[in-house]
Write a protein that holds these residues in place. Structure first.
Motif, PDB file in Angstrom:
ATOM      1  N   GLU A  54       6.829   1.275  10.381  1.00  0.00           N
ATOM      2  CA  GLU A  54       7.682   1.005  11.550  1.00  0.00           C
ATOM      3  C   GLU A  54       6.891   0.302  12.646  1.00  0.00           C
ATOM      4  O   GLU A  54       7.393  -0.601  13.307  1.00  0.00           O
ATOM      5  CB  GLU A  54       8.296   2.310  12.065  1.00  0.00           C
ATOM      6  CG  GLU A  54       9.370   2.806  11.105  1.00  0.00           C
ATOM      7  CD  GLU A  54       9.964   4.160  11.487  1.00  0.00           C
ATOM      8  OE1 GLU A  54      11.154   4.365  11.209  1.00  0.00           O
ATOM      9  OE2 GLU A  54       9.245   5.012  12.045  1.00  0.00           O
ATOM     10  N   ALA A  55       5.617   0.699  12.792  1.00  0.00           N
ATOM     11  CA  ALA A  55       4.771   0.095  13.841  1.00  0.00           C
ATOM     12  C   ALA A  55       4.507  -1.390  13.581  1.00  0.00           C
ATOM     13  O   ALA A  55       4.237  -2.147  14.503  1.00  0.00           O
ATOM     14  CB  ALA A  55       3.447   0.855  13.939  1.00  0.00           C
TER      15      ALA A  55
ATOM     16  N   GLU B 231      13.394   2.276   5.022  1.00  0.00           N
ATOM     17  CA  GLU B 231      14.149   1.923   3.810  1.00  0.00           C
ATOM     18  C   GLU B 231      13.476   0.770   3.077  1.00  0.00           C
ATOM     19  O   GLU B 231      13.444   0.730   1.851  1.00  0.00           O
ATOM     20  CB  GLU B 231      15.593   1.534   4.167  1.00  0.00           C
ATOM     21  CG  GLU B 231      16.451   2.669   4.726  1.00  0.00           C
ATOM     22  CD  GLU B 231      16.033   3.127   6.125  1.00  0.00           C
ATOM     23  OE1 GLU B 231      15.553   2.288   6.927  1.00  0.00           O
ATOM     24  OE2 GLU B 231      16.172   4.336   6.420  1.00  0.00           O
ATOM     25  N   GLU B 232      12.946  -0.151   3.882  1.00  0.00           N
ATOM     26  CA  GLU B 232      12.291  -1.311   3.274  1.00  0.00           C
ATOM     27  C   GLU B 232      11.066  -0.875   2.462  1.00  0.00           C
ATOM     28  O   GLU B 232      10.836  -1.351   1.357  1.00  0.00           O
ATOM     29  CB  GLU B 232      11.869  -2.283   4.385  1.00  0.00           C
ATOM     30  CG  GLU B 232      12.058  -3.722   4.017  1.00  0.00           C
ATOM     31  CD  GLU B 232      11.865  -4.645   5.219  1.00  0.00           C
ATOM     32  OE1 GLU B 232      12.065  -4.217   6.375  1.00  0.00           O
ATOM     33  OE2 GLU B 232      11.506  -5.801   4.971  1.00  0.00           O
ATOM     34  N   LEU B 233      10.280   0.038   3.023  1.00  0.00           N
ATOM     35  CA  LEU B 233       9.114   0.534   2.280  1.00  0.00           C
ATOM     36  C   LEU B 233       9.574   1.330   1.065  1.00  0.00           C
ATOM     37  O   LEU B 233       9.070   1.140  -0.042  1.00  0.00           O
ATOM     38  CB  LEU B 233       8.244   1.439   3.164  1.00  0.00           C
ATOM     39  CG  LEU B 233       7.425   0.815   4.278  1.00  0.00           C
ATOM     40  CD1 LEU B 233       6.308   1.764   4.695  1.00  0.00           C
ATOM     41  CD2 LEU B 233       6.817  -0.508   3.884  1.00  0.00           C
ATOM     42  N   GLN B 234      10.519   2.224   1.283  1.00  0.00           N
ATOM     43  CA  GLN B 234      10.937   3.123   0.207  1.00  0.00           C
ATOM     44  C   GLN B 234      11.609   2.380  -0.941  1.00  0.00           C
ATOM     45  O   GLN B 234      11.550   2.817  -2.082  1.00  0.00           O
ATOM     46  CB  GLN B 234      11.859   4.212   0.768  1.00  0.00           C
ATOM     47  CG  GLN B 234      11.051   5.273   1.503  1.00  0.00           C
ATOM     48  CD  GLN B 234      11.885   6.141   2.429  1.00  0.00           C
ATOM     49  OE1 GLN B 234      12.950   5.728   2.903  1.00  0.00           O
ATOM     50  NE2 GLN B 234      11.394   7.339   2.716  1.00  0.00           N
ATOM     51  N   SER B 235      12.206   1.236  -0.636  1.00  0.00           N
ATOM     52  CA  SER B 235      12.890   0.470  -1.690  1.00  0.00           C
ATOM     53  C   SER B 235      11.895  -0.189  -2.650  1.00  0.00           C
ATOM     54  O   SER B 235      12.270  -0.622  -3.725  1.00  0.00           O
ATOM     55  CB  SER B 235      13.733  -0.631  -1.052  1.00  0.00           C
ATOM     56  OG  SER B 235      12.871  -1.651  -0.543  1.00  0.00           O
ATOM     57  N   GLU B 236      10.626  -0.297  -2.244  1.00  0.00           N
ATOM     58  CA  GLU B 236       9.571  -0.963  -3.035  1.00  0.00           C
ATOM     59  C   GLU B 236       9.870  -2.436  -3.289  1.00  0.00           C
ATOM     60  O   GLU B 236       9.307  -3.045  -4.194  1.00  0.00           O
ATOM     61  CB  GLU B 236       9.332  -0.226  -4.366  1.00  0.00           C
ATOM     62  CG  GLU B 236       8.856   1.198  -4.155  1.00  0.00           C
ATOM     63  CD  GLU B 236       8.660   2.001  -5.432  1.00  0.00           C
ATOM     64  OE1 GLU B 236       8.774   1.428  -6.535  1.00  0.00           O
ATOM     65  OE2 GLU B 236       8.402   3.217  -5.318  1.00  0.00           O
TER      66      GLU B 236
ATOM     67  N   GLY C 143       2.466  15.079   6.949  1.00  0.00           N
ATOM     68  CA  GLY C 143       1.690  14.522   5.841  1.00  0.00           C
ATOM     69  C   GLY C 143       1.531  13.014   5.880  1.00  0.00           C
ATOM     70  O   GLY C 143       2.099  12.311   6.726  1.00  0.00           O
ATOM     71  N   GLY C 144       0.715  12.528   4.952  1.00  0.00           N
ATOM     72  CA  GLY C 144       0.290  11.131   4.948  1.00  0.00           C
ATOM     73  C   GLY C 144       1.381  10.132   4.618  1.00  0.00           C
ATOM     74  O   GLY C 144       1.389   9.014   5.148  1.00  0.00           O
ATOM     75  N   ILE C 145       2.305  10.505   3.739  1.00  0.00           N
ATOM     76  CA  ILE C 145       3.361   9.552   3.377  1.00  0.00           C
ATOM     77  C   ILE C 145       4.238   9.277   4.606  1.00  0.00           C
ATOM     78  O   ILE C 145       4.580   8.130   4.904  1.00  0.00           O
ATOM     79  CB  ILE C 145       4.183  10.068   2.175  1.00  0.00           C
ATOM     80  CG1 ILE C 145       3.277  10.080   0.928  1.00  0.00           C
ATOM     81  CG2 ILE C 145       5.427   9.217   1.944  1.00  0.00           C
ATOM     82  CD1 ILE C 145       3.919  10.632  -0.318  1.00  0.00           C
ATOM     83  N   GLU C 146       4.548  10.343   5.340  1.00  0.00           N
ATOM     84  CA  GLU C 146       5.313  10.167   6.579  1.00  0.00           C
ATOM     85  C   GLU C 146       4.515   9.321   7.582  1.00  0.00           C
ATOM     86  O   GLU C 146       5.068   8.424   8.227  1.00  0.00           O
ATOM     87  CB  GLU C 146       5.652  11.546   7.171  1.00  0.00           C
ATOM     88  CG  GLU C 146       6.279  11.508   8.551  1.00  0.00           C
ATOM     89  CD  GLU C 146       7.577  10.716   8.629  1.00  0.00           C
ATOM     90  OE1 GLU C 146       8.302  10.644   7.616  1.00  0.00           O
ATOM     91  OE2 GLU C 146       7.860  10.149   9.718  1.00  0.00           O
TER      92      GLU C 146
ATOM     93  N   ARG D 133       0.816  -1.213   0.000  1.00  0.00           N
ATOM     94  CA  ARG D 133       0.000   0.000   0.000  1.00  0.00           C
ATOM     95  C   ARG D 133       0.850   1.265   0.000  1.00  0.00           C
ATOM     96  O   ARG D 133       0.387   2.333  -0.385  1.00  0.00           O
ATOM     97  CB  ARG D 133      -0.949  -0.008   1.199  1.00  0.00           C
ATOM     98  CG  ARG D 133      -2.339  -0.512   0.881  1.00  0.00           C
ATOM     99  CD  ARG D 133      -3.082   0.440  -0.030  1.00  0.00           C
ATOM    100  NE  ARG D 133      -3.244   1.744   0.588  1.00  0.00           N
ATOM    101  CZ  ARG D 133      -4.362   2.146   1.173  1.00  0.00           C
ATOM    102  NH1 ARG D 133      -5.422   1.381   1.186  1.00  0.00           N
ATOM    103  NH2 ARG D 133      -4.427   3.334   1.725  1.00  0.00           N
ATOM    104  N   PHE D 134       2.099   1.139   0.435  1.00  0.00           N
ATOM    105  CA  PHE D 134       2.965   2.315   0.407  1.00  0.00           C
ATOM    106  C   PHE D 134       3.118   2.833  -1.020  1.00  0.00           C
ATOM    107  O   PHE D 134       3.196   4.038  -1.248  1.00  0.00           O
ATOM    108  CB  PHE D 134       4.341   2.008   1.020  1.00  0.00           C
ATOM    109  CG  PHE D 134       5.220   3.228   1.129  1.00  0.00           C
ATOM    110  CD1 PHE D 134       4.890   4.269   1.984  1.00  0.00           C
ATOM    111  CD2 PHE D 134       6.366   3.348   0.357  1.00  0.00           C
ATOM    112  CE1 PHE D 134       5.682   5.416   2.068  1.00  0.00           C
ATOM    113  CE2 PHE D 134       7.169   4.482   0.435  1.00  0.00           C
ATOM    114  CZ  PHE D 134       6.825   5.510   1.293  1.00  0.00           C
TER     115      PHE D 134
END
Ligand SMILES: O=C(O)c1cc(C(=O)O)c2c(n1)C(=O)C(=O)c1cc(C(=O)O)[nH]c1-2
Length: 242
Positions: free
Chosen positions: A104-105, A111-116, A94-97, A52-53
């Protein structure tokens, strides 16, 4: 009688027809039902959050595409708020943050999310179809397709009510995103709905609008189909390849 000759629905009837699409909302997808009733493994929750990220980061790009096609200054003045909601601005992350904090929760690093790295091809294709649609459609058509948000406050509220009960391992400060969206989605929908009810006037146009909303419902449903295969059936793409 051809559809173009039929009497248009009244504003109220047309809105009713749009709202009647709720039964196709992804709240009813089996993946979502499992998620909301506490039946998902940690790995599946993490998979959903990571996939969903990609939606979260694509939404402001989609909204910028709508703005780029929009010739109406009054509409742009309101629409730009959607980009700010997700990207944030000074003093408001904002929502992305907030989604990164949800990551993290549930035990995923930023990094894991941002790496896709966890984004499934089917999820990516579905989301890219939404962004590409917004690039090529009229701004009124794209506004109409965002109306799945009519049904979103309930889905966010359900998560706020049920996740803390079922998934005690999730850090509670991960839930800010859902809380934030309750109000934002209601405001977005008020605007999107008034654009849609004003713009699609003939019966043929109204039918077209219902099709646009269905297209968006298809996107959300298809994302969960891909996640079902990967995290419930344990059959991600190429699972059978040695
Ligand atoms: O979590 C959800 O189930 C859900 C659904 C939708 C939706 O219905 O499209 C959106 C969101 N969340 C959301 O957070 C969001 O910012 C959003 C923007 C839009 C849009 O189409 O412009 N949909 C949604």
């Amino acid at each position: 009688m051809g559809i173009e000759e039929q009497t248009p629905w009244s504003r109220e009837e047309f809105e009713q027809k749009l709202r009647a699409k709720e039964k196709y909302y992804h709240i009813n997808h089996p993946f979502h039902v499992l998620m909301n009733t506490g039946k998902l493994e940690k790995k599946a929750i993490q998979g959903w959050v990571a996939n969903r990220f990609y939606y979260q980061t694509s939404i402001p790009i989609k909204d910028a595409a709508i703005m780029a096609n929009c010739t109406d200054r009054d509409t742009r003045r309101l629409w730009v708020q959607r980009i700010i909601d997700h990207d944030g601005t000074q003093g408001n992350d904002g929502g992305i943050e907030a989604w990164l904090q949800l990551g993290e929760a549930v035990g995923l690093s930023r990094e894991e999310l941002q790496s896709e790295q966890h984004v499934l091809p089917g999820v990516r294709f579905a989301i890219d179809a939404y962004v590409n649609f917004a690039r090529h459609a009229t701004w009124q058509e794209a506004a109409c397709s965002s109306l799945t948000e009519l049904f979103a406050p309930k889905i966010h509220q359900n998560r706020l009510d049920n996740w803390p009960k079922h998934y005690t391992w999730i850090e509670p400060d991960g839930y800010n995103y859902f809380r934030k969206r309750l109000g934002e989605a209601r405001r977005d929908v008020e605007h999107g709905l008034s654009i849609t009810l004003d713009h699609f006037r003939t019966r043929e146009q109204q039918e077209h609008a219902l099709g646009l909303l269905q297209f968006k419902l298809d996107i959300l449903w298809t994302m969960l189909d891909a996640m079902w295969m990967a995290y419930i059936e344990n059959k991600p793409p190429y699972h059978c390849v040695e």
